[in-house]
Write a protein that holds these residues in place. Structure first.
Motif, short mmCIF file in Angstrom:
data_model
loop_
_atom_site.label_atom_id
_atom_site.label_comp_id
_atom_site.label_asym_id
_atom_site.label_seq_id
_atom_site.Cartn_x
_atom_site.Cartn_y
_atom_site.Cartn_z
N ASP A 123 0.97 -1.26 -0.07
CA ASP A 123 -0.02 0.06 0.01
C ASP A 123 0.82 1.18 0.09
N LEU A 124 1.11 1.65 -1.13
CA LEU A 124 2.17 2.96 -1.38
C LEU A 124 1.64 4.04 -0.73
N SER A 125 0.40 4.35 -0.84
CA SER A 125 -0.02 5.66 -0.10
C SER A 125 0.21 5.54 1.28
N SER A 126 -0.13 4.75 1.98
CA SER A 126 0.02 4.42 3.52
C SER A 126 1.59 4.29 3.95
N LEU B 140 3.81 9.75 -5.24
CA LEU B 140 4.48 8.70 -5.79
C LEU B 140 4.33 8.51 -7.28
N PHE B 141 4.90 8.63 -8.12
CA PHE B 141 4.92 8.04 -9.74
C PHE B 141 5.85 7.08 -9.97
N LYS C 187 1.00 6.58 -8.39
CA LYS C 187 0.73 5.23 -7.58
C LYS C 187 0.59 5.37 -6.25
N GLY C 188 1.00 6.46 -5.49
CA GLY C 188 0.92 6.73 -4.17
C GLY C 188 0.50 8.28 -4.06
N ILE C 189 -0.46 8.31 -3.18
CA ILE C 189 -1.00 9.57 -2.74
C ILE C 189 -1.33 9.77 -1.27
N TYR C 190 -0.41 10.51 -0.47
CA TYR C 190 -0.72 10.77 0.77
C TYR C 190 -0.94 12.44 1.00
N VAL C 191 -2.03 12.78 1.73
CA VAL C 191 -2.56 14.27 1.77
C VAL C 191 -2.85 14.63 3.29
#
Ligand SMILES: [Fe+2]
Ligand SMILES: [Fe+2]
Lengths: 251, 252
Positions: B137-140, B204-205, B211-215
């Motif tokens: 889980d790239l976002s977390s 993250l691209f 592929k990964g989004i953390y806001v």
């Protein structure tokens, strides 16, 4: 048992101005070579001193955040170019997005090798030193060349009257011992000797530095390795440096 | 002898926290006011300006019976007892002090009791979260400083700029950034992070795909939510890092 002290210790606090020691980690491969990192906070703005390498970074960020918002960290002071000082540059630039990096003009051009192509946040310190303003306080960058690096600086906090001396005053503890404040200077100087004889290039470098600091009101000497010296131990340390011989090339 | 009680509410189960604290190796790194170690002793030091200073070296013993933990600090001038007991979703710590200057030292000891429970709670809680979340889980992962640290140590900072971004315009800005700067094509991965007045983002691209989004907006966190990127704007401090070999990080 590995030595980890993850709680910071406040060295000076007058409600507006803080000087904090940021804790300790011992990497398995470097028994006894412990690094100290420090934080200065004035009126809600921060400055980090020799914030160090990759494996200490999480602690630095966490402990810094207890005293100041990372966005309010305005400056990173690098005494010189060694990995234990600059190692986590890429991380620091990301997690302290407003911070400007201050490092000797001799070393600025080497920092891109840490993977920093955008150098817009790096500032050269000229050989003669200078000043960094944090909040309402002005910290003085004191030249300390060849102690041990050819482009080397110390940082003096005139409010806390603390002089950060980088690798000068470095001590290597035996594997089962560590203390933050020097109590027995006679014992402590044995832990400092080897480093100062081998890493410093010559006697003249120390003499120049002694001349440079002679008018500073120094209550505390805070080195990057080893223990902090206060009050009468400051004078003892300076005397000890004055008496050192067989340094570097003459060793 | 002086005794005080401290009650600390916890996120994790109190008995797990007490278990954690029963191991002295867990206690040592999180013990406030530590200024020394030698073999089996730890030095605690309390000072206030120039008026007050108290130092002692302690041997620590941990005794756990049923739900109750006793941490015994045996010093040369003083003895401290921390007794931890679970009470529903809290831990009650009784602090007993036997030594000089009790009225000042006592204050520091209550602070230590609080800090020990707080830090142990944090450690137990994050271990649990780690076990639940998968590493894919790239976002977390982007929310974890330890993971981002690894990522950045194998990356190259290529751009650093401050930019005013209109509401809803963030993705357009990033797209133009990527297509404008030829240098970005050299890297199989890109990490883009930004700080605004009240927001923070980490993206993250991989091979051109997001592929990964953390806001973080205010104190609320969002994971993998592309929509929320529309809410991020204003003056942003942006950093762009090229990731040389993303596979090295993704495996870990
Ligand atoms: Fe060095
Ligand atoms: Fe060093």
């Amino acid at each position: 048992m590995s030595l980890r002290v993850h709680k910071p210790y406040i060295l000076y606090d007058n409600n507006k101005h803080l000087f904090v020691w940021l804790g300790l980690d011992e990497a398995e491969a470097e028994k006894g070579i412990l690094t100290n990192q420090y934080l200065v906070v004035d009126q809600g703005e921060g400055l980090l001193i020799d914030p160090g390498g990759y494996y200490v970074f999480e602690r630095i960020l966490e402990n810094t955040s207890k005293f100041v918002d990372p966005v309010k960290v305005k400056a990173l002071f690098f005494s010189h170019q060694d990995p234990d000082v600059v190692g986590s540059l890429n991380l620091l630039l990301d997690m302290f997005p407003e911070a400007i990096v201050y490092v000797s003009a001799l070393w600025v051009r080497f920092l891109p090798h840490l993977g920093v192509l955008d150098t817009s946040r790096l500032r050269e310190i000229p050989d003669e030193g200078g000043e960094i303003t944090i909040g309402k306080s002005k910290l003085r960058i004191i030249p300390a060349h060849f102690l041990h690096s050819p482009g080397n600086f110390h940082l003096y906090d005139p409010i806390a009257k603390i002089l950060f001396t980088g690798d000068l005053g470095a001590a290597v503890f035996p594997s089962d011992e560590w203390y933050l404040f020097v109590e027995d200077f006679e014992k402590h100087k044995k832990y400092m000797e080897a480093f100062h004889h081998r890493y410093l290039p010559c006697r003249k470098a120390i003499d120049k530095w002694l001349e440079m600091i002679k008018d500073l009101d120094i209550q505390v000497i805070a080195p990057q390795h080893g223990a902090i010296m206060e009050k009468e131990n400051v004078a003892k340390f300076i005397e000890w440096l004055r008496s050192l011989d067989k340094i570097g090339l003459d060793h | 002898m002086r005794a005080t009680n401290v009650l600390v509410f916890t996120k994790s189960a109190p008995d797990r926290i007490i278990d954690y604290l029963s191991n002295i190796d867990n206690v040592l790194p999180i013990l406030p006011y530590t200024t020394g170690r030698s073999r089996d002793r730890v030095r605690l030091e309390f000072r206030r300006f120039k008026v007050f200073r108290f130092v002692d070296n302690y041997e620590i013993e941990s005794i756990k019976r049923d739900q109750t933990l006793l941490l015994l600090f045996k010093g040369s001038r003083s003895n401290i007892k921390f007794i931890f007991r679970p009470i529903e979703s809290a831990i009650k710590v009784t602090v007993e002090y036997d030594g000089p200057r009790g009225w000042v030292v006592g204050r520091y000891l209550s602070e230590i009791a609080n800090a020990l429970v707080y830090e142990a709670d944090k450690a137990v809680y994050s271990a649990k979260v780690r076990a639940v979340k998968t590493t894919t889980d790239l976002s977390s992962n982007l929310a974890k400083i330890s993971w981002v640290s690894k990522l950045l140590m194998k990356s190259i900072m290529i751009k650093n700029e401050n930019r005013v971004i209109s509401k809803g315009g963030l993705l357009d800005y990033i797209e133009s950034l990527i297509s404008e700067e030829k240098v970005f094509n050299k890297y199989p991965g890109l990490y883009i992070s930004g700080d605004g007045i009240n927001s923070k983002m980490r993206l993250l691209f991989l091979n051109g795909e997001l592929k990964g989004i953390y806001v973080v907006i205010g104190d609320k966190e969002y994971f993998g939510n592309e929509e929320v990127l529309r809410e991020v704007g204003g003056l942003m401090r942006i950093r762009v890092y090229g990731i040389i070999r993303p596979e090295l990080i993704l495996q870990s």
